[in-house]
Design a protein around this motif. Structure first.
Motif, PDB file in Angstrom:
ATOM      1  N   ASP A 154      11.466  21.997   4.858  1.00 47.10           N
ATOM      2  CA  ASP A 154      10.954  23.270   4.221  1.00 47.10           C
ATOM      3  C   ASP A 154      10.049  23.090   2.270  1.00 47.10           C
ATOM      4  N   LEU A 155      10.623  22.553   2.065  1.00 49.02           N
ATOM      5  CA  LEU A 155      10.911  22.430   0.797  1.00 49.02           C
ATOM      6  C   LEU A 155       9.629  21.580  -0.302  1.00 49.02           C
ATOM      7  N   HIS A 156       9.251  22.370   0.053  1.00 50.84           N
ATOM      8  CA  HIS A 156       7.271  21.532  -0.590  1.00 50.84           C
ATOM      9  C   HIS A 156       7.099  23.072  -1.238  1.00 50.84           C
ATOM     10  N   PRO A 157       6.052  22.373  -2.348  1.00 50.40           N
ATOM     11  CA  PRO A 157       6.093  23.535  -4.103  1.00 50.40           C
ATOM     12  C   PRO A 157       5.156  25.140  -3.063  1.00 50.40           C
ATOM     13  N   VAL A 158       4.149  24.845  -2.143  1.00 47.47           N
ATOM     14  CA  VAL A 158       4.503  26.065  -1.664  1.00 47.47           C
ATOM     15  C   VAL A 158       5.455  27.283  -1.004  1.00 47.47           C
ATOM     16  N   PHE A 159       6.246  26.390  -0.428  1.00 45.07           N
ATOM     17  CA  PHE A 159       7.164  27.274   0.449  1.00 45.07           C
ATOM     18  C   PHE A 159       8.321  27.835  -1.057  1.00 45.07           C
ATOM     19  N   LEU A 160       8.369  26.715  -1.778  1.00 45.83           N
ATOM     20  CA  LEU A 160       9.896  27.254  -2.931  1.00 45.83           C
ATOM     21  C   LEU A 160       8.630  28.002  -3.674  1.00 45.83           C
ATOM     22  N   THR A 161       7.137  27.950  -4.178  1.00 48.15           N
ATOM     23  CA  THR A 161       6.825  28.992  -4.769  1.00 48.15           C
ATOM     24  C   THR A 161       6.981  30.365  -4.229  1.00 48.15           C
ATOM     25  N   ALA A 162       6.492  30.408  -2.504  1.00 50.78           N
ATOM     26  CA  ALA A 162       6.425  31.722  -2.215  1.00 50.78           C
ATOM     27  C   ALA A 162       7.681  32.626  -2.032  1.00 50.78           C
TER      28      ALA A 162
ATOM     29  N   ILE B 256      10.939  28.670  12.654  1.00 48.94           N
ATOM     30  CA  ILE B 256      11.647  29.230  13.059  1.00 48.94           C
ATOM     31  C   ILE B 256      12.710  28.567  11.549  1.00 48.94           C
ATOM     32  N   SER B 257      12.504  27.709  11.203  1.00 54.09           N
ATOM     33  CA  SER B 257      13.014  27.371   9.625  1.00 54.09           C
ATOM     34  C   SER B 257      12.881  27.575   8.850  1.00 54.09           C
ATOM     35  N   ARG B 258      11.295  28.144   8.726  1.00 53.87           N
ATOM     36  CA  ARG B 258      10.864  28.537   7.526  1.00 53.87           C
ATOM     37  C   ARG B 258      11.200  30.136   7.322  1.00 53.87           C
ATOM     38  N   LEU B 259      10.765  31.193   8.473  1.00 51.78           N
ATOM     39  CA  LEU B 259      11.601  32.276   7.945  1.00 51.78           C
ATOM     40  C   LEU B 259      12.810  32.665   7.867  1.00 51.78           C
ATOM     41  N   VAL B 260      14.319  31.492   8.436  1.00 55.87           N
ATOM     42  CA  VAL B 260      15.344  31.981   8.052  1.00 55.87           C
ATOM     43  C   VAL B 260      15.743  31.947   6.981  1.00 55.87           C
ATOM     44  N   GLY B 261      14.420  30.662   6.462  1.00 54.57           N
ATOM     45  CA  GLY B 261      14.369  29.615   5.430  1.00 54.57           C
ATOM     46  C   GLY B 261      14.447  30.383   3.922  1.00 54.57           C
ATOM     47  N   LEU B 262      13.539  31.703   4.424  1.00 53.02           N
ATOM     48  CA  LEU B 262      12.691  32.398   3.693  1.00 53.02           C
ATOM     49  C   LEU B 262      13.489  34.058   3.129  1.00 53.02           C
ATOM     50  N   LEU B 263      14.239  34.344   5.006  1.00 50.23           N
ATOM     51  CA  LEU B 263      14.876  35.511   4.799  1.00 50.23           C
ATOM     52  C   LEU B 263      16.129  35.915   5.241  1.00 50.23           C
ATOM     53  N   GLY B 264      16.583  34.717   5.322  1.00 49.39           N
ATOM     54  CA  GLY B 264      18.208  34.331   5.451  1.00 49.39           C
ATOM     55  C   GLY B 264      18.508  34.777   7.537  1.00 49.39           C
ATOM     56  N   PRO B 265      19.557  35.124   7.734  1.00 49.60           N
ATOM     57  CA  PRO B 265      20.078  34.640   8.621  1.00 49.60           C
ATOM     58  C   PRO B 265      19.521  35.795   9.385  1.00 49.60           C
TER      59      PRO B 265
ATOM     60  N   TYR C 154      -5.975  29.219   3.231  1.00 45.67           N
ATOM     61  CA  TYR C 154      -5.805  29.755   1.746  1.00 45.67           C
ATOM     62  C   TYR C 154      -3.936  29.221   2.002  1.00 45.67           C
ATOM     63  N   PRO C 155      -3.393  28.047   1.460  1.00 45.02           N
ATOM     64  CA  PRO C 155      -1.889  27.708   1.246  1.00 45.02           C
ATOM     65  C   PRO C 155      -1.236  28.315   1.102  1.00 45.02           C
ATOM     66  N   LEU C 156      -1.193  29.701   0.042  1.00 46.73           N
ATOM     67  CA  LEU C 156      -0.082  30.655  -0.342  1.00 46.73           C
ATOM     68  C   LEU C 156      -1.775  32.205  -0.841  1.00 46.73           C
TER      69      LEU C 156
ATOM     70  N   LYS D 151       4.233  24.015 -10.371  1.00 39.74           N
ATOM     71  CA  LYS D 151       5.272  23.824 -11.109  1.00 39.74           C
ATOM     72  C   LYS D 151       6.223  22.991 -10.744  1.00 39.74           C
ATOM     73  N   GLN D 152       6.027  23.819  -9.567  1.00 46.08           N
ATOM     74  CA  GLN D 152       7.200  23.071  -8.325  1.00 46.08           C
ATOM     75  C   GLN D 152       7.120  21.093  -8.459  1.00 46.08           C
ATOM     76  N   ARG D 153       8.232  20.712  -8.169  1.00 47.62           N
ATOM     77  CA  ARG D 153       8.556  19.261  -8.020  1.00 47.62           C
ATOM     78  C   ARG D 153       8.437  18.686  -6.657  1.00 47.62           C
ATOM     79  N   HIS D 154       7.542  18.261  -6.800  1.00 48.74           N
ATOM     80  CA  HIS D 154       7.304  17.437  -4.867  1.00 48.74           C
ATOM     81  C   HIS D 154       8.617  17.091  -4.410  1.00 48.74           C
ATOM     82  N   GLU D 155       8.922  16.790  -3.800  1.00 48.43           N
ATOM     83  CA  GLU D 155       9.859  15.957  -2.837  1.00 48.43           C
ATOM     84  C   GLU D 155       9.606  15.577  -1.953  1.00 48.43           C
ATOM     85  N   SER D 156       9.322  13.981  -1.121  1.00 46.52           N
ATOM     86  CA  SER D 156       9.957  13.486   0.211  1.00 46.52           C
ATOM     87  C   SER D 156      10.859  13.673   0.588  1.00 46.52           C
TER      88      SER D 156
END
Length: 369
Positions: free
Chosen positions: A125-133, A182-191, A265-267, A298-303
């Motif tokens: 999930d670690l793309h720039p939009v997710f990291l910014t969110a 599911i992965s996005r939600l727990v990544g942003l909000l925890g277990p 919208y992306p974010l 500003k976020q680094r894009h990493e494949s």
């Protein structure tokens, strides 16, 4: 800088992006391919300039000097090559789902920890939009967390092969698509602490690809409710029956909202807090909505491969750890169990979130809101 040598297990369509990502990286080389049928492995090797090919991943692992393997086989064929690689101390990048049983998922994570191996399992999930969110999940912008929803729905996979065959896929929309929201939600909000679900096969007779008719016995209609320790609910949907693709995530707060990939919208950050460096827009007809384009840039894009290789070079586990992805997968298998039993399933796993969330974000009971 030494060259990272990788072996590719699986020669289907999914493997292409990993070959292409690896080709963009300095000091990374795929040196062998492996597929069930030798001619498929050879054809993929020829397509991407890979020098050797195999039809037995164990032989490949034993004969090649590999740093790690990438597993892109059909769902039910993930567990055996991943475990074989980890037993040999090889690092592993594994496509989603991690495996088609929770027990195999547990074994993978435990084995990786015992061997000190890097184990990276998708979703990533670690793309720039997710990291910014993740930076706006705080009381300043959205207040106390009150709930969330996320979805990955689509008409259905266009390919007519194993996706609709339960004996091969061992699951449909839950394992193939619900893993992402599911992965996005727990990544942003925890277990989370529990899950309830309804899962069924809504469209058993399908027209796919170029008009071919297939009989499907996998789940294609999924609604999941996860509950966080603070009592908040998140609703997750995956439906292989829509006329378009919907892949969004929305986090609700008492004072604002964060929306990823919603309404074009992306974010979006909907908030009463002024955001002078962001672009103000109307989202769903609401005022106070912003696109923080500067923060995204500003976020680094990493494949996916780049993050895996970074972990191999540094010896650090992926940001989305094996324990985090094990939690994601227990939610999925818990959803199946809940749908079968009609009862709430309580989670047995947890993880330490990579993003440091203030626990008070989930405290909606100790003050007037």
């Amino acid at each position: 800088m030494y060259t990272i040598h990788l072996g590719m297990i699986g020669s289907g369509h999914v493997s292409n992006r990993y070959f292409e990502q690896a080709a963009q990286l300095e000091g990374v080389r795929v040196v062998a391919t492996c597929a069930k049928h030798m001619e498929h492995a050879e054809r993929k090797a020829a397509e991407y300039g890979v020098p050797r090919w195999y039809d037995d991943y164990r032989v490949m692992m034993d004969q090649e000097e590999l740093d790690g393997v990438v597993v892109t086989t059909p769902h039910s064929l993930h567990a055996e090559p991943v475990i074989a690689a980890l037993e040999r101390g090889l690092h592993v990048l594994n496509e989603k789902p991690m495996a088609t049983s929770f027990e195999d998922c547990q074994r993978m994570v435990s084995l990786a920890e015992d061997k000190g191996a890097i184990f990276m399992s998708l979703p990533f999930d670690l793309h720039p939009v997710f990291l910014t969110a993740s930076e706006f999940v705080n009381e300043r912008y959205i207040g106390k967390i009150t709930g969330a929803e996320a979805q990955l729905s689509l008409p259905g996979p266009w390919r007519d092969n194993w996706y609709y065959n339960k004996s091969i896929a061992h699951g449909g929309a839950v394992l193939d698509c619900a893993a992402y929201p599911i992965s996005r939600l727990v990544g942003l909000l925890g277990p989370v602490v529990s899950v309830m679900a309804e899962v069924n096969t809504l469209i058993p007779n399908r027209i796919v690809g170029d008009g071919k008719k297939v009989r499907s016995d996998v789940d294609d209609n999924v609604t999941i409710i996860i509950q966080f320790a603070g009592g908040q609910h998140a609703v997750i949907r995956s439906l292989w029956g829509m006329a378009f693709k919907q892949n969004n995530t929305i986090i609700y707060g008492r004072k604002g909202t964060i929306a990823i990939n919603d309404s074009g919208y992306p974010l979006i950050v909907q908030t009463a807090e002024p955001m002078p460096d962001a672009e103000q827009v109307h989202w769903r007809g609401l005022e106070g909505c912003y696109i923080p384009r500067g923060e995204i840039a500003k976020q680094r894009h990493e494949s996916v491969i780049a993050h895996f290789v970074h972990c191999l070079r540094t010896g650090k586990q992926p940001i989305q750890s094996g324990r985090q992805q094990l939690h994601v997968h227990e939610i999925m298998f818990g959803a199946y169990r809940s749908a079968e039993s009609g009862e709430r399933y309580s989670l047995t796993t947890t993880f330490t979130p990579w993003a440091k969330l203030d626990p008070l974000l989930f405290d909606t009971r100790s003050e007037y809101l």
